[in-house]
Design a protein around this motif. Structure first.
Motif, PDB file in Angstrom:
ATOM      1  N   LEU B  63       0.833  -1.207   0.000  1.00 12.21           N
ATOM      2  CA  LEU B  63       0.000   0.000   0.000  1.00 12.21           C
ATOM      3  C   LEU B  63       0.864   1.252   0.000  1.00 12.21           C
ATOM      4  CD1 LEU B  63      -2.955  -0.848   2.404  1.00 12.21           C
ATOM      5  CD2 LEU B  63      -3.004  -0.518  -0.074  1.00 12.21           C
ATOM      6  N   VAL B  64       1.915   1.236   0.811  1.00 12.48           N
ATOM      7  CA  VAL B  64       2.785   2.420   0.854  1.00 12.48           C
ATOM      8  C   VAL B  64       3.410   2.661  -0.510  1.00 12.48           C
ATOM      9  CG1 VAL B  64       4.921   3.336   1.826  1.00 12.48           C
ATOM     10  CG2 VAL B  64       3.224   2.258   3.316  1.00 12.48           C
ATOM     11  N   GLY B  65       3.934   1.572  -1.105  1.00  9.07           N
ATOM     12  CA  GLY B  65       4.558   1.714  -2.422  1.00  9.07           C
ATOM     13  C   GLY B  65       3.564   2.218  -3.445  1.00  9.07           C
ATOM     14  N   THR B  66       2.361   1.631  -3.444  1.00  9.21           N
ATOM     15  CA  THR B  66       1.334   2.043  -4.392  1.00  9.21           C
ATOM     16  C   THR B  66       0.966   3.506  -4.184  1.00  9.21           C
ATOM     17  OG1 THR B  66       0.477  -0.187  -4.171  1.00  9.21           O
ATOM     18  CG2 THR B  66      -0.921   1.406  -5.293  1.00  9.21           C
ATOM     19  N   ALA B  67       0.784   3.877  -2.924  1.00  6.02           N
ATOM     20  CA  ALA B  67       0.384   5.253  -2.623  1.00  6.02           C
ATOM     21  C   ALA B  67       1.418   6.232  -3.160  1.00  6.02           C
ATOM     22  CB  ALA B  67       0.218   5.415  -1.118  1.00  6.02           C
ATOM     23  N   LEU B  68       2.706   5.900  -3.001  1.00  7.62           N
ATOM     24  CA  LEU B  68       3.756   6.798  -3.480  1.00  7.62           C
ATOM     25  C   LEU B  68       3.669   6.959  -4.992  1.00  7.62           C
ATOM     26  CD1 LEU B  68       6.899   5.856  -1.355  1.00  7.62           C
ATOM     27  CD2 LEU B  68       5.622   7.997  -1.373  1.00  7.62           C
ATOM     28  N   PHE B  69       3.553   5.815  -5.695  1.00  9.63           N
ATOM     29  CA  PHE B  69       3.502   5.874  -7.156  1.00  9.63           C
ATOM     30  C   PHE B  69       2.281   6.646  -7.629  1.00  9.63           C
ATOM     31  CE2 PHE B  69       6.725   2.560  -7.534  1.00  9.63           C
ATOM     32  CZ  PHE B  69       7.390   3.019  -8.666  1.00  9.63           C
ATOM     33  N   ALA B  71       0.475   8.793  -6.060  1.00 11.01           N
ATOM     34  CA  ALA B  71       0.582  10.212  -5.730  1.00 11.01           C
ATOM     35  C   ALA B  71       1.472  10.925  -6.736  1.00 11.01           C
ATOM     36  CB  ALA B  71       1.137  10.371  -4.311  1.00 11.01           C
ATOM     37  N   ALA B  72       2.627  10.283  -7.080  1.00 11.22           N
ATOM     38  CA  ALA B  72       3.537  10.924  -8.029  1.00 11.22           C
ATOM     39  C   ALA B  72       2.847  11.140  -9.374  1.00 11.22           C
ATOM     40  CB  ALA B  72       4.781  10.052  -8.208  1.00 11.22           C
ATOM     41  N   PHE B  73       2.120  10.118  -9.833  1.00 11.48           N
ATOM     42  CA  PHE B  73       1.441  10.235 -11.124  1.00 11.48           C
ATOM     43  C   PHE B  73       0.352  11.297 -11.063  1.00 11.48           C
ATOM     44  CE2 PHE B  73       2.957   5.814 -12.134  1.00 11.48           C
ATOM     45  CZ  PHE B  73       3.769   6.223 -13.169  1.00 11.48           C
ATOM     46  N   LEU B  74      -0.378  11.337  -9.945  1.00 14.57           N
ATOM     47  CA  LEU B  74      -1.449  12.320  -9.840  1.00 14.57           C
ATOM     48  C   LEU B  74      -0.890  13.739  -9.813  1.00 14.57           C
ATOM     49  CD1 LEU B  74      -4.009  10.660  -7.395  1.00 14.57           C
ATOM     50  CD2 LEU B  74      -4.094  10.878  -9.879  1.00 14.57           C
ATOM     51  N   VAL B  75       0.229  13.896  -9.106  1.00 16.15           N
ATOM     52  CA  VAL B  75       0.869  15.221  -9.088  1.00 16.15           C
ATOM     53  C   VAL B  75       1.233  15.617 -10.508  1.00 16.15           C
ATOM     54  CG1 VAL B  75       2.994  16.412  -8.443  1.00 16.15           C
ATOM     55  CG2 VAL B  75       1.697  15.162  -6.722  1.00 16.15           C
ATOM     56  N   ALA B  76       1.813  14.663 -11.250  1.00 17.26           N
ATOM     57  CA  ALA B  76       2.186  14.950 -12.631  1.00 17.26           C
ATOM     58  C   ALA B  76       0.959  15.325 -13.446  1.00 17.26           C
ATOM     59  CB  ALA B  76       2.880  13.730 -13.244  1.00 17.26           C
ATOM     60  N   TYR B  77      -0.150  14.634 -13.169  1.00 15.31           N
ATOM     61  CA  TYR B  77      -1.372  14.894 -13.932  1.00 15.31           C
ATOM     62  C   TYR B  77      -1.920  16.286 -13.643  1.00 15.31           C
ATOM     63  CZ  TYR B  77      -6.233  14.574 -15.356  1.00 15.31           C
ATOM     64  OH  TYR B  77      -7.453  14.822 -15.916  1.00 15.31           O
ATOM     65  N   PHE B  78      -1.972  16.643 -12.350  1.00 15.73           N
ATOM     66  CA  PHE B  78      -2.585  17.923 -12.009  1.00 15.73           C
ATOM     67  C   PHE B  78      -1.661  19.092 -12.297  1.00 15.73           C
ATOM     68  CE2 PHE B  78      -5.288  15.192  -9.247  1.00 15.73           C
ATOM     69  CZ  PHE B  78      -6.476  15.503  -9.877  1.00 15.73           C
ATOM     70  N   LEU B  79      -0.357  18.911 -12.138  1.00 16.24           N
ATOM     71  CA  LEU B  79       0.570  20.026 -12.356  1.00 16.24           C
ATOM     72  C   LEU B  79       0.829  20.259 -13.831  1.00 16.24           C
ATOM     73  CD1 LEU B  79       3.288  19.855  -9.572  1.00 16.24           C
ATOM     74  CD2 LEU B  79       1.322  21.370  -9.773  1.00 16.24           C
ATOM     75  N   PHE B  80       1.130  19.162 -14.553  1.00 20.10           N
ATOM     76  CA  PHE B  80       1.562  19.331 -15.946  1.00 20.10           C
ATOM     77  C   PHE B  80       0.485  18.949 -16.938  1.00 20.10           C
ATOM     78  CE2 PHE B  80       5.245  18.078 -13.358  1.00 20.10           C
ATOM     79  CZ  PHE B  80       5.941  19.267 -13.412  1.00 20.10           C
ATOM     80  N   ASP B  81      -0.625  18.432 -16.415  1.00 18.55           N
ATOM     81  CA  ASP B  81      -1.732  18.065 -17.298  1.00 18.55           C
ATOM     82  C   ASP B  81      -1.332  16.978 -18.291  1.00 18.55           C
ATOM     83  OD1 ASP B  81      -4.341  18.509 -17.398  1.00 18.55           O
ATOM     84  OD2 ASP B  81      -4.299  20.062 -18.949  1.00 18.55           O
ATOM     85  N   TRP B  87      -3.868   7.714 -16.355  1.00 15.84           N
ATOM     86  CA  TRP B  87      -4.036   6.287 -16.690  1.00 15.84           C
ATOM     87  C   TRP B  87      -2.989   5.444 -15.973  1.00 15.84           C
ATOM     88  CZ3 TRP B  87      -8.416   4.892 -18.316  1.00 15.84           C
ATOM     89  CH2 TRP B  87      -9.193   5.747 -19.115  1.00 15.84           C
ATOM     90  N   ALA B  88      -1.768   5.956 -15.909  1.00 15.17           N
ATOM     91  CA  ALA B  88      -0.715   5.208 -15.222  1.00 15.17           C
ATOM     92  C   ALA B  88      -1.084   5.024 -13.762  1.00 15.17           C
ATOM     93  CB  ALA B  88       0.617   5.954 -15.355  1.00 15.17           C
ATOM     94  N   ALA B  89      -1.609   6.091 -13.149  1.00 13.08           N
ATOM     95  CA  ALA B  89      -1.988   5.991 -11.733  1.00 13.08           C
ATOM     96  C   ALA B  89      -3.061   4.932 -11.553  1.00 13.08           C
ATOM     97  CB  ALA B  89      -2.467   7.340 -11.233  1.00 13.08           C
ATOM     98  N   ILE B  90      -4.049   4.946 -12.462  1.00 17.03           N
ATOM     99  CA  ILE B  90      -5.136   3.967 -12.353  1.00 17.03           C
ATOM    100  C   ILE B  90      -4.585   2.554 -12.528  1.00 17.03           C
ATOM    101  CG2 ILE B  90      -7.235   3.138 -13.477  1.00 17.03           C
ATOM    102  CD1 ILE B  90      -7.878   6.091 -14.084  1.00 17.03           C
TER     103      ILE B  90
END
Lengths: 578, 196
Positions: B63-69, B71-81, B87-90
């Protein structure tokens, strides 16, 4: 030879006292770089320095050189030399240079004084370091091999590097550098002490001590003249001996003033002498490599193919006017050619022979090296043949040795190559040296294992469905066992036969992936110390794999319990009366 | 302990037709005896399982590993669109959830057995692996504990031989068992000590 030999050592170095290394050692270890840098600086500043002398001592000529002074300027950052001269600080500068030189010399001298070693009945110990002292100790019963390397520069000084490898990563104890001939004698001493022969001899100093012990003594006698020559040879003042050591200082001091020509002559003799001292080895067991075979086999290796590919790319690129190709590929080609060259020179003058203290392998044309692998230190052997070598029937033999890390330097990688190239008959002779107890029994299996396919000759066959996983090598894959050795035969393009001494097995694994389960196939892997040899049987029927796994696991325990080869001297003693 | 937190490569269950995604409590020794390359018992000892609580360690790590990944993908999605980051996060989240669902099954596949002369260790459901380590070959036995495992009173027992490839580590043992086993094995290794 017939009388009981007193426990005499080959060199005066293995007496349990602290000794120093060759006085040129600091220079050879790090000083050459310093000298090279100095030479580079001087070569570049030569004209400037000449100009400066003119400026300082003959100021009248100044008019002619005025233009130069203008360029020198008072610019410390870009031209400190010019600034020093203009500011009249030449005296200070010379003083600083002298101080640096003196500091370096004192540093060298101190590091030589503080770098001592001793060889006792239990361990080889080295103390070094000026400010940060270090003390390394290698237990003799853990010695995996003793290697002597003579890089070109060290050879010019008549010195050699002795490397006592013990199990474990970077656990080696290095004695760099020793007088060349002393190194050979010292190696014999270390191996003899490690063999446990000394303890045995002092315990039972009876004339009945036959076999290996006597032949060691024979080797001792044979190398005594060499040793004496070496002691005088290295007798640039100081040498290896500690004050108060009569044998070390006595004879060198006497001959220190001998004619220089004699020293040079001896050095030339050393250079031209065969890598392997013939008196130490039964000549029949030595494999000889011809120069032609070494060169041809290297040229037929994989490196040549990549060079040809690169050359083709370059030619095509130039033909199409793509000049960038040159810049990106030519360095790679140069590197590969350099690698080929070093492979060839390292394989030249190759020799291998069985000595009482293990298999002795020597190689090298300009920088020579040799190593001794004591009995029972070979953890796995592979015999391989690349496809281009097949028409010539050439094979190469590699081994896994403890104390050789995977990411080893090229020098260490070289040590795992026991036979760079040889015929099947040579392979047989090398295997007889490496696995003396079982080589006779497995000889017919080796013959089948090298070139055979399918079942028969003691090897098992792999089921037809294994072709899904190993389409080319399916018919090659098989295993056999005999006399404490497991043989795994694999590889079609690169034929490979791995011999695994069961007494050296660290653990055994049986594994199966999803495809393997569909096909009812498994893989068996034997874990050994790290090295170039992987002991793997990639496909095997699951049921058979389980049997093999069980058998290897049980045999590993049995053979390890009965194995005594790590105290080979002691075995020889117990066997000799029988 | 990062190495116990990382999802094991065994964990990809895409092709595995799970007959039983049972919870940790139903850890009967016979349940999975058919799908591990188990050898027939030659000694009297049975396969021993690791503590069922070890599932929690694995799940928390995943869970920790998944949450980190994620989160990183979501940050990339919201910051850089970057649309692909979503999709990667999902994808990462979905794969991790499936992995976690098979965690109890995987933990139950881990087993060890003390035989007369060697230790047998097995693990894996997709990629099955079984290792035999002779007692005399053990160079050292290591007890390590990660933060989650420590909270649950568990420890990992790691065996080191002269071969790096041996890589046998029995995770998720109750701490008393781990220490008792360590002392036992060290004593065994000492009595069977062979050279190298």
């Amino acid at each position: 030879m017939t009388a009981p030999v007193p426990p005499k050592t080959v060199t005066p170095l293995a007496d349990g006292e602290w000794h120093r290394l060759h006085p040129a050692s600091p220079l050879l270890r790090g000083g050459l770089v310093f000298i090279a840098v100095l030479g580079f600086v001087i070569a570049n500043l030569r004209e400037r320095i000449v100009d400066m002398f003119v400026f300082v001592f003959v100021p009248d000529l100044g008019d002619e050189l005025d233009s130069n002074y203008g360029e020198w300027q008072n610019d410390w950052a870009n031209d400190p030399v010019g600034a020093i001269v203009l500011n009249g600080q030449v005296g200070w500068a010379l003083l600083a240079v002298a101080a640096v030189v003196i500091a370096v010399i004192v540093g060298f001298w101190l590091s030589w004084r503080m770098h001592t070693f001793r060889i006792t009945g239990e361990a080889v110990e080295v103390r070094s370091g000026i400010l940060f002292r270090s003390h390394r100790s290698a237990r003799l019963d853990r010695v995996q091999g003793v290697n002597i390397a003579r890089p070109l520069f060290a050879r010019l000084f008549g010195t050699a590097k002795l490397d006592v490898s013990v199990a474990g990563q970077s656990g080696n104890v290095q004695l760099s550098y020793l007088a060349s001939a002393l190194a050979d004698g010292l190696r014999a001493d270390i191996l003899r002490l490690a063999s446990g022969a000394r303890a045995e001899r002092s315990k039972a100093a009876a004339p009945g001590v036959a076999g290996i012990t006597v032949s060691v003594a024979g080797a001792t006698d044979a190398s005594m003249p060499v040793d004496a020559a070496g002691a005088t040879d290295a007798s640039v003042p100081g040498d290896v001996a500690v004050p108060g050591d009569p044998a070390g200082t006595g004879s060198p001091a006497a001959s220190a003033h001998g004619p220089v020509s004699a020293v040079i002559g001896r050095r030339v003799d050393e250079f031209l002498a065969p890598e392997l001292d013939p008196s130490l080895a039964p000549p029949a067991s030595v494999v000889h490599l011809s120069v032609g075979r070494v060169i041809a086999s290297t040229l037929l290796g994989g490196t040549t193919i990549s060079i040809l590919v690169f050359v083709a790319v370059i030619v095509v690129g130039i033909a199409n006017g793509q000049s960038w190709v040159i810049f990106s590929f030519i360095p790679a080609v140069i590197g590969l050619v350099g690698y080929l060259w070093s492979r060839i020179t390292k394989s030249l003058r190759y020799s291998i022979a069985g000595t009482p203290d293990g298999v002795r392998i020597g190689y090298g044309l300009l920088s020579t090296a040799n190593q001794t692998i004591p009995p029972g230190r070979v953890h796995a052997v592979s015999v391989t043949q690349w496809i281009l070598w097949r028409p010539f029937g050439w094979w190469s033999v590699k081994v896994n040795l403890a104390g050789q890390s995977m990411s080893a330097s090229s020098e260490q990688a070289q040590r795992t190559i026991v036979l760079p190239v040889g015929s099947a008959a040579d392979v047989g002779r090398v295997l007889a040296l490496l696995l003396p107890e079982s080589a006779g029994a497995v000889e017919p299996l080796v013959a089948v294992g090298l070139t055979g396919r399918g079942a028969g000759g003691g090897f098992t066959a792999t089921p037809r469905r294994a072709a899904w996983l190993r389409p080319f090598s399916r018919r090659r894959i098989g295993w056999a066992a005999g006399s404490g050795v497991a043989l795994f035969r694999t590889g079609a393009l690169t034929r490979s036969l791995v011999l695994m001494p069961l007494a050296r097995v660290q653990s055994v694994a049986l594994s199966r992936g999803p495809v393997g389960r569909l096909l009812d196939l498994a893989a068996v892997r034997v874990h050994t110390v790290s090295g170039p040899v992987q002991v793997v049987l990639p496909v095997i029927e699951t049921a058979e794999g389980r049997d093999l796994f069980e058998r290897l696991a049980a045999d590993a325990v049995t053979w390890a319990a009965s194995d005594e080869s790590h105290h080979w001297g002691a075995i020889a003693r117990t066997e000799a009366p029988a | 302990m990062p190495d116990s937190d990382v999802p094991h490569p065994d964990a990809d269950p895409s092709a595995w037709p799970s007959p039983e995604a049972a919870g940790p409590e139903s850890s009967s020794p016979e349940a999975s005896a058919d799908d591990v390359p188990a050898v027939e018992a030659s000694g009297s000892e049975e396969w021993k399982r690791v503590s069922p609580k070890y599932v929690i360690v694995e799940v928390v790590g995943s869970l920790v590993g998944t949450a980190l990944f994620v989160a990183a993908f979501l940050v990339a999605y919201f910051l850089f669109d970057w649309w692909w980051a979503l999709w990667a996060a999902i994808a990462v989240g979905a794969i991790s959830l499936v992995t976690i669902a098979f965690e109890p099954r995987r933990v139950r596949s881990i087993g060890y057995r003390l035989r007369d002369d060697d230790l047998l260790f097995r693990r894996g459901i997709m990629y099955q692996r079984q290792v035999a380590v002779p007692y005399g070959r053990m160079q050292l036995v290591d007890v390590t504990r990660g933060p989650v495992a420590r909270a649950l009173g568990l420890a990992d027992l790691k065996f080191v031989t002269a071969a790096a490839a041996t890589a046998v580590s029995v995770p998720g043992l109750p701490i008393e068992d781990a220490e008792r086993l360590r002392d036992e094995l060290v004593a065994l290794a000492e009595s069977r000590r062979a050279g190298l």
